[in-house]
Design an enzyme around this catalytic site. Structure first.
Site, PDB file in Angstrom:
ATOM      1  CE1 TYR A 128      -3.115  -2.937   0.150  1.00  0.00           C
ATOM      2  CE2 TYR A 128      -3.757  -2.273   2.359  1.00  0.00           C
ATOM      3  CZ  TYR A 128      -3.905  -3.109   1.269  1.00  0.00           C
ATOM      4  OH  TYR A 128      -4.844  -4.103   1.305  1.00  0.00           O
TER       5      TYR A 128
ATOM      6  CG  HIS B 174      -1.139  -8.784  -0.279  1.00  0.00           C
ATOM      7  ND1 HIS B 174      -0.709  -7.496  -0.085  1.00  0.00           N
ATOM      8  CD2 HIS B 174      -2.479  -8.686  -0.457  1.00  0.00           C
ATOM      9  CE1 HIS B 174      -1.742  -6.668  -0.150  1.00  0.00           C
ATOM     10  NE2 HIS B 174      -2.820  -7.372  -0.368  1.00  0.00           N
TER      11      HIS B 174
END
Length: 266
Positions: free
Chosen positions: A68, A132
């Site tokens: 992010y 992820h």
């Protein structure tokens, strides 16, 4: 108005989460994201105000990740003195640089990633860490990342670990070997529902990503946010739905909708 009466257990981990979590991708990244409109990254003061508002509304879960952008680095200083107010969920496996993602699920990279997240977030433990996935869920789970996270949990660096994947098979195996899974589930996409059902029957935690279809949810008639949250929070396996916003009004509207849905479900 507060979500505190509606906190939910994350499976058998002992963690109690607010039914909505604040997603922070927009705190640190505005490239390569799948939102319907472009946006500027908020200032530190805007983030500080949004965090205070979220806390006042009863949200105790923050969702971040190395992928992010600068989200972790920005959150660390802004959470000074507030560590016990929040449950922090971050990720391993995906990196984002120069507008592109790359993936690494080795033991060495997993450890480095966790150590870096601890430094960035100015903390000595992480409440939740998710893998992820790059979409090859079963292959990822055969790699070194899950055993490494188990070791880090035993060392006290993380309190719970799980998997943010894309397939039913990956989600179920991840729950068999870990504490929780993050699953896409909304009015438009319900293909991973069997993962939720498995979690419910095995007392595992479920976090929902894209609960409102990343802002693309459009329905005629009823309020789409409330209808979307009625579906998501209506499944008894769901611990928390992650809502990504940098707009105070949207945050308040989402909490109002969730509170209305949860009051009806009691």
């Amino acid at each position: 108005m507060t979500l505190r009466p509606y906190y939910r257990a994350l499976g058998d981990t002992g963690l109690q989460l607010s039914p909505l979590g604040l997603g922070t991708v927009k705190f640190g990244r505005n490239q390569g994201v799948k939102y319907p409109t472009s946006f500027e990254l908020p200032s530190d003061q805007q983030i500080r105000s949004l965090l205070a508002q979220a806390h006042d509304l009863g949200i105790n879960l923050l969702d971040t990740a190395p992928a992010y952008g600068t989200s972790e680095e920005r959150l660390g200083p802004l959470l000074a003195g507030q560590r016990t107010d929040w449950l922090i969920c971050t990720k391993v496996g995906e990196e984002f640089s120069a507008g592109e993602s790359s993936f690494n699920f080795s033991a060495a990279h997993t450890r480095r990633s966790i150590e870096r997240s601890l430094r960035r977030l100015h903390t000595d433990y992480l409440d939740m860490v998710l893998v992820h996935s790059d979409g090859n869920d079963l292959q990822v789970l055969d790699d070194e990342v899950y055993p490494t996270l188990q070791q880090l949990k035993q060392q006290g660096l993380i309190r719970a670990f799980g998997f943010s994947g894309k397939t039913i098979e990956g989600g179920i195996r991840a729950l068999q070997q870990g504490d929780c899974a993050m699953v896409t589930y909304n009015l438009n996409e319900q293909g991973e529902r069997p993962v939720l059902d498995f979690a419910l029957s095995h007392n595992k935690g479920i976090l929902i990503k894209k609960a409102l279809a990343s802002g693309h949810l459009c329905l005629d008639g009823e309020d789409p946010v409330q209808q979307g949250l009625r579906l998501v929070l209506g499944h008894r396996a769901v611990t928390s739905a992650i809502i990504g916003t940098i707009t105070p009004r949207h945050l308040e509207q989402n909490v109002q909708a969730a509170a209305a849905v949860l009051e009806q479900q009691e």
